[in-house]
Design a protein around this motif. Structure first.
Motif, PDB file in Angstrom:
ATOM      1  N   SER A   1      58.172 -82.016  45.209  1.00 10.33           N
ATOM      2  CA  SER A   1      56.829 -82.444  44.810  1.00 10.33           C
ATOM      3  C   SER A   1      55.760 -81.474  45.274  1.00 10.33           C
ATOM      4  O   SER A   1      54.570 -81.703  45.022  1.00 10.33           O
ATOM      5  CB  SER A   1      56.533 -83.842  45.368  1.00 10.33           C
ATOM      6  N   GLY A   2      56.145 -80.388  45.945  1.00 15.71           N
ATOM      7  CA  GLY A   2      55.197 -79.357  46.331  1.00 15.71           C
ATOM      8  C   GLY A   2      54.955 -79.232  47.817  1.00 15.71           C
ATOM      9  O   GLY A   2      54.251 -78.322  48.251  1.00 15.71           O
ATOM     10  N   VAL A   3      55.514 -80.121  48.630  1.00 12.84           N
ATOM     11  CA  VAL A   3      55.311 -80.077  50.076  1.00 12.84           C
ATOM     12  C   VAL A   3      56.274 -79.065  50.689  1.00 12.84           C
ATOM     13  O   VAL A   3      57.455 -79.022  50.338  1.00 12.84           O
ATOM     14  CB  VAL A   3      55.521 -81.474  50.704  1.00 12.84           C
ATOM     15  N   VAL A   4      55.788 -78.256  51.593  1.00 13.18           N
ATOM     16  CA  VAL A   4      56.597 -77.240  52.258  1.00 13.18           C
ATOM     17  C   VAL A   4      57.115 -77.808  53.573  1.00 13.18           C
ATOM     18  O   VAL A   4      56.333 -78.189  54.444  1.00 13.18           O
ATOM     19  CB  VAL A   4      55.789 -75.955  52.511  1.00 13.18           C
ATOM     20  N   LEU A   5      58.435 -77.900  53.717  1.00 13.31           N
ATOM     21  CA  LEU A   5      59.082 -78.323  54.960  1.00 13.31           C
ATOM     22  C   LEU A   5      59.769 -77.096  55.559  1.00 13.31           C
ATOM     23  O   LEU A   5      60.754 -76.593  55.021  1.00 13.31           O
ATOM     24  CB  LEU A   5      60.095 -79.440  54.700  1.00 13.31           C
ATOM     25  N   GLU A   6      59.229 -76.642  56.666  1.00 13.25           N
ATOM     26  CA  GLU A   6      59.727 -75.408  57.267  1.00 13.25           C
ATOM     27  C   GLU A   6      61.163 -75.581  57.774  1.00 13.25           C
ATOM     28  O   GLU A   6      61.513 -76.609  58.360  1.00 13.25           O
ATOM     29  CB  GLU A   6      58.818 -75.000  58.440  1.00 13.25           C
TER      30      GLU A   6
END
Length: 731
Positions: free
Chosen positions: A175-180
């Motif tokens: 959905s566009g969220v960046v999870l490092e």
């Protein structure tokens, strides 16, 4: 000798060269060249053509091969350079997706092979310890306790992202969220080892591998994307990477169940709110390669004679069900829908209780392996076969659970006049003996199995370790359908009479419909109906199964969020709530009602002292750039990192006493971005929500006649949707 010249027909008289004049006529050009006395030009240097031919029958291919053979080793096209140009000329996506499918099939089969050996060793140990209850109990319980403790401790020590199924986090990422570091390669190793230990416990802990395998497939895809980028020498393309990650999600499901069609559809329903048709072929191609390779390995290992479905059924083909049975299939869908709502509510609230309880939260924070060992001891003690496990068919594996539940014979009718003995070991030809008890009967064991597995699965989902939860839900649904099918077979022992013909009721068909309906209701998907058909290899119950799945989803989707959405909420991951189509109230709500009006803008004519003050007093990632402080016309976006770096660099044209403005910094090389998308204050909430989901946005600026007046981010959007769904009480 001078080059021959001529006049083009219809020209103004300006002479042209002979090559230009007769360029389109190769035969005439060769004839004139042979008659002229012009010395031929020197031959061009030996090199490969710019475009390598694809067809081996093409003459250019033979020329290319001849040149390649006669090249010197120092030639730039020699070796890896030529191979790279040849391979990626056809289209690197095909090789990429094929490699992804084959790799995941190999990993899935190797994991199944190793786990099967470990499970057989556990059964051998349980059998060889003798008849003493203490030793048998210890051999039954210590084994899963040790495996789960190691699974939780090892995976959590490597990376905390390896726990759970991974699907909620992947849905958030797409959905566009960046999870490092979530797709880091070290997470792959932790997930593989932890998942193998979890599955080696068998049906004692009652967990699957669908979710973790989707996560593993996406991690492999991300790694191959990086390899592809370095090999070709291209810059990173986020859009391309997202396309490959979407295809990888389908491969994960396909290599578990050997079901490419339902794998693609299930991944779309679970992972995406919007899906581009352009990615459709990628998912199907990769999933087909993975499913084919997975079943081909079983043939090579002499486990199967040919490529077949995993759980083959033998349902009656001519008249699989009578017309009045449609009502019972729909009723089964309603029952599964109601029970799925109860399960989702209990699971989500119990997960919150575990995280907020003083004792369990402290145990999870200090020693996760201890918590996993405690839960494993409870579950293993309950499933101990000479004890309570006798009434739950605990000696069967999860695959044997499904094979026995899909049996088309009625167990209740078969045990009406006879009482089969409980064998010392499960009989592969009569697995249904494990479900029978003289005092409990078939109905008692099925009902007890459902009640116990219902809360035991909820408890198992709280263990911080790699595990999947789709397969247990699928089996619970099959038990629900089997229970209803057995009751109908007793109520109508001769079958339902229609038109003078009598066809006995097949409880296995109801088990198939129950498995698809309950799992579809829990995950909010329709593709579980197709998955049931691909798993069994029969589609004779297509209409009743689909009707049951639709009825279950109609109830579940209107009452509870899906299992994955509920986990996202419980883990407090960033997400956008879904606006249902029936919420007509979302149209009158406009951006002006919920936008953030506190907007820090940077004008081109702003002195650097004010720019520094604005940057140091805020912590936003990007600033809207306006033309002047008076007009506030939005002209671009400035990233905070770029602006800070430019402010720390002293301009070359700076003179003592000279006042600098922001436009001087921008002219000195500070990069800006154009505003490609913006919304009006009159834009509706429904349209804004669709934009955020379709384009995976994090924030949008609001402009009125070009003037920046505010911004909308996930925070404002979620608050507006929450207010719409749960309006505040009137004062």
């Amino acid at each position: 000798m001078e080059e021959l010249v001529g006049l083009r027909e219809g020209s103004s008289g300006k002479p042209v060269t002979l090559q230009e004049l007769w360029g389109p006529c190769p035969r005439i050009r060769r004839g004139i060249r042979s008659e002229s006395f012009v010395s031929p030009p020197p031959p061009p240097p030996l090199s490969l053509p710019h475009e390598v031919p694809r067809d081996v029958t093409d003459p250019r291919f033979k020329i290319t091969l001849f040149i390649f053979v006669n090249l010197e080793p120092e030639h730039p096209y020699w070796g890896l350079e030529w191979l790279k140009k040849w391979l990626f000329h056809v289209g690197e996506d095909w090789y990429f997706l094929m490699a992804l499918g084959v790799l995941m099939a190999l990993i899935s089969y190797a994991m199944n092979f190793a786990i099967g050996r470990v499970v057989r060793a556990h059964k051998w140990l349980y059998k060889e310890v003798g008849d003493g209850h203490l030793l048998r109990y210890l051999s039954w319980t210590v084994y899963p306790v040790a495996l789960l403790s190691f699974s939780s401790g090892f995976s959590q020590s490597i990376t905390p992202f390896s726990g759970g199924s991974g699907l909620p986090e992947l849905k958030t990422m797409l959905s566009g969220v960046v999870l490092e570091d979530y797709l880091d390669i070290k997470n792959f190793g932790a997930k593989v080892v932890g998942l193998s230990c979890t599955l080696a416990t068998g049906s004692t802990i009652f967990l699957g591998k669908v979710g973790p395998f989707v996560h593993l497939s996406v991690m492999i895809s991300a790694y191959l994307c990086r390899v592809r980028t370095k090999t070709i020498g291209e810059s990173e393309n986020k859009a391309k990477e997202m396309e490959m990650l979407s295809a990888a999600a389908a491969v994960g499901v396909a290599t578990v169940f050997a079901a490419p069609f339902s794998g693609v559809l299930f991944s779309i329903e679970v992972m995406s709110s919007h899906f581009s048709v352009w990615n459709y072929w990628r998912g199907f191609f990769a999933a087909t390669c993975g499913a084919f390779m997975f079943r081909l390995l079983a043939v090579f290992n002499s486990e199967q004679e040919t490529i077949t479905s995993i759980y083959k059924t033998r349902f009656r083909v001519d008249v699989p069900f009578d017309l009045p049975e449609i009502f019972f299939f729909v009723a089964l869908g309603a029952i599964c829908g109601v029970l799925s709502c109860v399960y989702l509510f209990c699971q989500r609230n119990f997960l919150r209780f575990i995280k907020t309880n003083r004792y369990t939260s402290k145990l999870l924070a200090t020693s996760k392996p201890s918590y996993a060992a405690l839960v494993a001891l409870i579950l293993a003690s309950i499933t101990y076969p000479p004890g309570v496990g006798r009434f739950m068919a605990s000696r069967l594996s999860m695959a044997e659970h499904l094979r026995s539940l899909f049996d088309n014979n009625s167990w209740a009718l078969m045990t009406r006049n006879s009482s089969p003995p409980w064998p010392a070991e499960p009989d592969p030809q009569n697995l249904w003996f494990e479900w029978y008890h003289p005092q409990f009967t078939i109905f008692g064991t099925l009902a007890f199995f459902l009640v116990m597995k219902f809360w035991m699965l909820i408890l198992a989902t709280t263990i911080p370790m790699p595990a999947g939860y789709f397969m247990p839900i699928f089996i619970i649904g099959a038990a629900i359908g089997r229970l209803l099918g057995e009751a109908l077979s007793v109520a109508f022992p001769e079958g339902i009479v229609v038109g003078g013909e009598i066809n006995p009721i097949m409880p296995g068909g109801y088990a198939l419909a129950g498995a698809a309906a309950f799992s579809g209701a829990v995950t909010h998907t329709i593709s579980t109906a197709l998955l049931a058909f691909e798993l069994t290899g029969q589609i004779v119950h297509a209409l009743p199964v689909l009707m049951a799945v639709l009825m279950a989803n109609a109830i579940s989707q209107n009452c509870q969020p899906s299992f994955y959405d509920g986990t996202i909420m419980a883990k407090k991951l960033p997400y956008l709530p879904w606006i249902r189509g029936r919420k007509i109230g979302s149209y009158p709500v406009i951006v002006d009602h919920f936008m953030n009006c506190t907007l820090t803008t940077l004008a081109k004519d702003m002195p650097l002292e004010e720019v520094v003050k604005a940057v140091t007093s805020t912590d936003v990632a990007q600033y809207p750039l306006v033309e002047t402080r008076e007009s506030q016309i939005l002209v671009g976006i400035v990233e905070r990192t770029h602006l800070v770096q430019a402010l720390q660099t002293e301009p070359a044209s700076w003179a003592p006493g000279q006042q600098l403005f922001l436009q001087d910094i921008l002219a000195g090389g500070c990069p800006t971005q154009p505003v490609t998308l913006q919304v009006s204050p009159e834009t509706s909430l429904y349209q804004t929500h669709n934009l955020f989901e379709l384009l995976t946005l994090q924030m949008l600026f609001v402009t009125s006649r070009g003037k920046a007046v505010g911004s909308v981010s996930w925070v404002e959007l979620k608050k507006a949707i929450s207010t719409l769904i749960n309006p505040p009480a009137p004062k």
